[in-house]
Write a protein that holds these residues in place. Structure first.
Motif, PDB file in Angstrom:
ATOM      1  N   VAL A   1     -47.904  79.912 -70.230  1.00  0.00           N
ATOM      2  CA  VAL A   1     -49.296  80.375 -70.159  1.00  0.00           C
ATOM      3  C   VAL A   1     -49.538  81.536 -70.460  1.00  0.00           C
ATOM      4  O   VAL A   1     -50.600  81.823 -71.255  1.00  0.00           O
ATOM      5  CB  VAL A   1     -49.523  79.864 -68.889  1.00  0.00           C
ATOM      6  N   LEU A   2     -49.192  82.816 -69.916  1.00  0.00           N
ATOM      7  CA  LEU A   2     -49.272  84.079 -70.327  1.00  0.00           C
ATOM      8  C   LEU A   2     -49.077  84.442 -71.565  1.00  0.00           C
ATOM      9  O   LEU A   2     -49.898  84.954 -72.295  1.00  0.00           O
ATOM     10  CB  LEU A   2     -48.331  85.055 -69.228  1.00  0.00           C
ATOM     11  N   ASP A   3     -47.908  83.659 -72.276  1.00  0.00           N
ATOM     12  CA  ASP A   3     -47.413  83.770 -73.605  1.00  0.00           C
ATOM     13  C   ASP A   3     -48.610  83.207 -74.626  1.00  0.00           C
ATOM     14  O   ASP A   3     -49.102  83.956 -75.611  1.00  0.00           O
ATOM     15  CB  ASP A   3     -46.305  83.493 -73.915  1.00  0.00           C
ATOM     16  N   GLU A   4     -49.171  82.186 -74.119  1.00  0.00           N
ATOM     17  CA  GLU A   4     -50.111  81.749 -74.949  1.00  0.00           C
ATOM     18  C   GLU A   4     -51.403  82.404 -74.838  1.00  0.00           C
ATOM     19  O   GLU A   4     -52.378  82.507 -75.978  1.00  0.00           O
ATOM     20  CB  GLU A   4     -50.288  80.235 -74.321  1.00  0.00           C
ATOM     21  N   MET A   5     -51.676  83.022 -73.772  1.00  0.00           N
ATOM     22  CA  MET A   5     -52.924  83.828 -73.591  1.00  0.00           C
ATOM     23  C   MET A   5     -52.944  85.337 -74.309  1.00  0.00           C
ATOM     24  O   MET A   5     -53.693  85.849 -74.445  1.00  0.00           O
ATOM     25  CB  MET A   5     -53.381  84.052 -72.051  1.00  0.00           C
ATOM     26  N   GLY A   6     -51.511  85.421 -74.932  1.00  0.00           N
ATOM     27  CA  GLY A   6     -51.242  86.594 -75.599  1.00  0.00           C
ATOM     28  C   GLY A   6     -51.053  87.956 -74.288  1.00  0.00           C
ATOM     29  O   GLY A   6     -51.307  89.064 -74.699  1.00  0.00           O
ATOM     30  N   LEU A   7     -50.824  87.774 -73.304  1.00  0.00           N
ATOM     31  CA  LEU A   7     -50.629  88.595 -72.123  1.00  0.00           C
ATOM     32  C   LEU A   7     -49.448  89.066 -71.636  1.00  0.00           C
ATOM     33  O   LEU A   7     -49.144  89.982 -70.888  1.00  0.00           O
ATOM     34  CB  LEU A   7     -51.615  88.228 -71.144  1.00  0.00           C
ATOM     35  N   LEU A   8     -48.401  88.341 -71.967  1.00  0.00           N
ATOM     36  CA  LEU A   8     -47.091  88.344 -71.220  1.00  0.00           C
ATOM     37  C   LEU A   8     -46.279  89.755 -71.413  1.00  0.00           C
ATOM     38  O   LEU A   8     -46.043  90.185 -70.363  1.00  0.00           O
ATOM     39  CB  LEU A   8     -45.964  87.320 -71.870  1.00  0.00           C
ATOM     40  N   ASP A   9     -46.634  90.279 -72.626  1.00  0.00           N
ATOM     41  CA  ASP A   9     -45.861  91.796 -72.649  1.00  0.00           C
ATOM     42  C   ASP A   9     -46.594  92.791 -71.855  1.00  0.00           C
ATOM     43  O   ASP A   9     -46.194  93.720 -71.416  1.00  0.00           O
ATOM     44  CB  ASP A   9     -45.983  92.103 -74.215  1.00  0.00           C
TER      45      ASP A   9
ATOM     46  N   LEU B   1     -52.258  79.435 -63.097  1.00  0.00           N
ATOM     47  CA  LEU B   1     -52.519  79.640 -64.446  1.00  0.00           C
ATOM     48  C   LEU B   1     -52.176  78.184 -65.150  1.00  0.00           C
ATOM     49  O   LEU B   1     -52.630  77.966 -66.285  1.00  0.00           O
ATOM     50  CB  LEU B   1     -51.586  80.723 -64.782  1.00  0.00           C
ATOM     51  N   ILE B   2     -51.085  77.466 -64.668  1.00  0.00           N
ATOM     52  CA  ILE B   2     -50.759  76.170 -65.133  1.00  0.00           C
ATOM     53  C   ILE B   2     -51.722  75.093 -65.062  1.00  0.00           C
ATOM     54  O   ILE B   2     -52.282  74.615 -65.795  1.00  0.00           O
ATOM     55  CB  ILE B   2     -49.469  75.617 -64.562  1.00  0.00           C
ATOM     56  N   GLY B   3     -52.590  75.109 -63.809  1.00  0.00           N
ATOM     57  CA  GLY B   3     -53.504  74.237 -63.547  1.00  0.00           C
ATOM     58  C   GLY B   3     -54.732  74.693 -64.652  1.00  0.00           C
ATOM     59  O   GLY B   3     -55.360  73.667 -65.174  1.00  0.00           O
ATOM     60  N   ALA B   4     -55.058  75.861 -64.822  1.00  0.00           N
ATOM     61  CA  ALA B   4     -56.355  76.244 -65.567  1.00  0.00           C
ATOM     62  C   ALA B   4     -55.822  75.842 -67.053  1.00  0.00           C
ATOM     63  O   ALA B   4     -56.751  75.091 -67.740  1.00  0.00           O
ATOM     64  CB  ALA B   4     -56.622  77.776 -65.781  1.00  0.00           C
ATOM     65  N   ARG B   5     -54.862  75.811 -67.652  1.00  0.00           N
ATOM     66  CA  ARG B   5     -54.533  75.519 -68.740  1.00  0.00           C
ATOM     67  C   ARG B   5     -54.176  74.101 -69.111  1.00  0.00           C
ATOM     68  O   ARG B   5     -54.750  73.364 -69.976  1.00  0.00           O
ATOM     69  CB  ARG B   5     -52.912  76.109 -69.286  1.00  0.00           C
ATOM     70  N   THR B   6     -53.695  73.233 -68.088  1.00  0.00           N
ATOM     71  CA  THR B   6     -53.691  71.817 -68.000  1.00  0.00           C
ATOM     72  C   THR B   6     -55.003  71.206 -68.066  1.00  0.00           C
ATOM     73  O   THR B   6     -55.244  70.311 -68.922  1.00  0.00           O
ATOM     74  CB  THR B   6     -52.853  71.436 -66.881  1.00  0.00           C
ATOM     75  N   LEU B   7     -55.879  71.593 -67.203  1.00  0.00           N
ATOM     76  CA  LEU B   7     -57.228  71.020 -67.143  1.00  0.00           C
ATOM     77  C   LEU B   7     -57.887  71.217 -68.627  1.00  0.00           C
ATOM     78  O   LEU B   7     -58.702  70.264 -69.181  1.00  0.00           O
ATOM     79  CB  LEU B   7     -58.202  71.641 -66.096  1.00  0.00           C
ATOM     80  N   THR B   8     -57.955  72.520 -69.172  1.00  0.00           N
ATOM     81  CA  THR B   8     -58.768  72.741 -70.410  1.00  0.00           C
ATOM     82  C   THR B   8     -58.257  72.116 -71.565  1.00  0.00           C
ATOM     83  O   THR B   8     -58.754  71.694 -72.608  1.00  0.00           O
ATOM     84  CB  THR B   8     -58.786  74.040 -70.713  1.00  0.00           C
TER      85      THR B   8
END
Length: 354
Positions: free
Chosen positions: A54-62, A302-309
């Motif tokens: 999820v963090l990677d998909e948001m572009g935030l992991l690094d 985080l996983i819940g937010a991505r799953t719902l959307t």
């Protein structure tokens, strides 16, 4: 009002994450937060498993990785403070741990230009009909939205209004405790120390901020009633629970009384037969808290937010279909995490059952 208007209650982790994904999919998003400003509290949060995706998909992991606390593990000690064993960092810090305030700031920063944030307000009423939800606020004027999403934590106001009293949703795991920071007189250098026994536990780690350490004093309780009691009653309960405890307990009890950042909470889970009601749905702790002892709260948010959307997008904004698919996909994952939460509560001296 269009079908793309969404109100999110809560601006901690699940709320801004929802806002990010919904804006990406073309929704007009408002986030209401009862705190007067962005919350700068909370100690550390950790990430495990699919949360990294999820963090990677948001572009935030690094960026999130740059705030790694780099915890080095926890020493187990007896009543004299003598080390009897060690736990690896992953037990408390997961695969990555960062200060919660840093995660909150990052999520707010990436959404603030495209999302309407309303601070110092809270929802007071929800009235649904076939085309939307009329929302009344404690301070602001009433407004209308197509969907309302509760991402407002264990004592969710959205859940209370749409699903019923907190008592109907909360399952106490037999453990409560006080948390605060104090001077790092134990000399903890990116490490923790844990003493437990007789239905209570002392856990400290640090330095939390410069020369300070974070402390948790946990003890067995029969209900979460103390969560809503005045500070003096909470302190009295902690003093009573640790009155005959040796090691550094007396010093920590004095530090607790002097602390200006004391918080008190119980390990509880949210257990609901459904996570949606009409045009209202719950995400993160509001809908399926697994308890702090699970170590999965941030990951679930985080996983819940991505799953719902994702399901809202896949269903062409048919909220009924999306809410059903969201719950069907996520429930097995939540069930596993809640089992971990119950196991963790027992390990810390709670009376959680299976």
């Amino acid at each position: 009002m269009t079908s793309k208007t969404v109100l999110i209650s809560g601006a901690s982790v699940a709320g801004p994450a929802l806002a990010h994904f919904l804006r990406r999919d073309g929704y007009d998003v408002t986030v209401v937060e009862r705190a007067p400003t962005l919350r700068d509290s909370g100690y550390a949060v950790d990430f495990r498993g699919a949360a990294f995706d999820v963090l990677d998909e948001m572009g935030l992991l690094d960026e999130v990785r740059t705030h790694d606390t780099k915890m080095r593990g926890t020493a187990l000690v007896d009543e004299t403070g003598t080390e009897t064993g060690r736990l690896p960092a992953e037990v408390f810090a997961g695969e990555l741990e960062v200060p919660k305030r840093e995660l909150t700031r990052i999520l707010h920063r990436i959404t603030e230009d495209e999302v309407e944030y309303v601070f110092d307000d809270s929802i007071s009423s929800l009235v649904q009909d076939d085309s939307g939800v009329t929302v009344e606020f404690e301070r602001g004027a009433s407004r209308r939205f197509a969907l309302v999403l509760g991402a407002d934590g264990l004592y969710s106001k959205v859940r209370q209004l749409a699903f019923g009293p907190h008592a109907d949703a909360l399952e106490h795991l037999g453990l409560s405790g006080a948390g605060f920071t104090t001077a790092d007189f134990l000399g903890l250098d990116r490490s923790g120390v844990l003493h437990q026994g007789n239905g209570r536990a002392i856990y400290a780690y640090g330095p939390h901020d410069g020369d300070r350490m974070a402390v948790s004093l946990s003890f067995a309780t029969s209900s979460p009633a103390l969560d809503r009691r005045p500070r003096e009653e909470q302190e009295h309960a902690v003093h009573t629970a640790f009155a005959d405890c040796g090691w550094v307990a007396p010093r920590l009890l004095r530090a607790m009384t002097e602390a200006d950042d004391l918080y008190f909470s119980s390990s509880s889970q949210v257990r609901l037969d459904r996570w949606s009601h009409g045009r209202v749905a719950l995400v993160g702790d509001a809908g399926y808290c697994a308890a702090p002892t699970s170590g999965m709260g941030t990951s679930q948010a985080l996983i819940g937010a991505r799953t719902l959307t994702r399901h809202l997008a896949a269903s062409a904004d048919d909220h009924r279909t999306a809410f059903t698919a969201y719950e069907a996909e996520l429930r097995p994952y939540v069930a596993e995490n809640q089992a971990k939460g119950r196991e963790g509560a027992r390990a810390f001296g709670g009376g959680a059952t299976s």
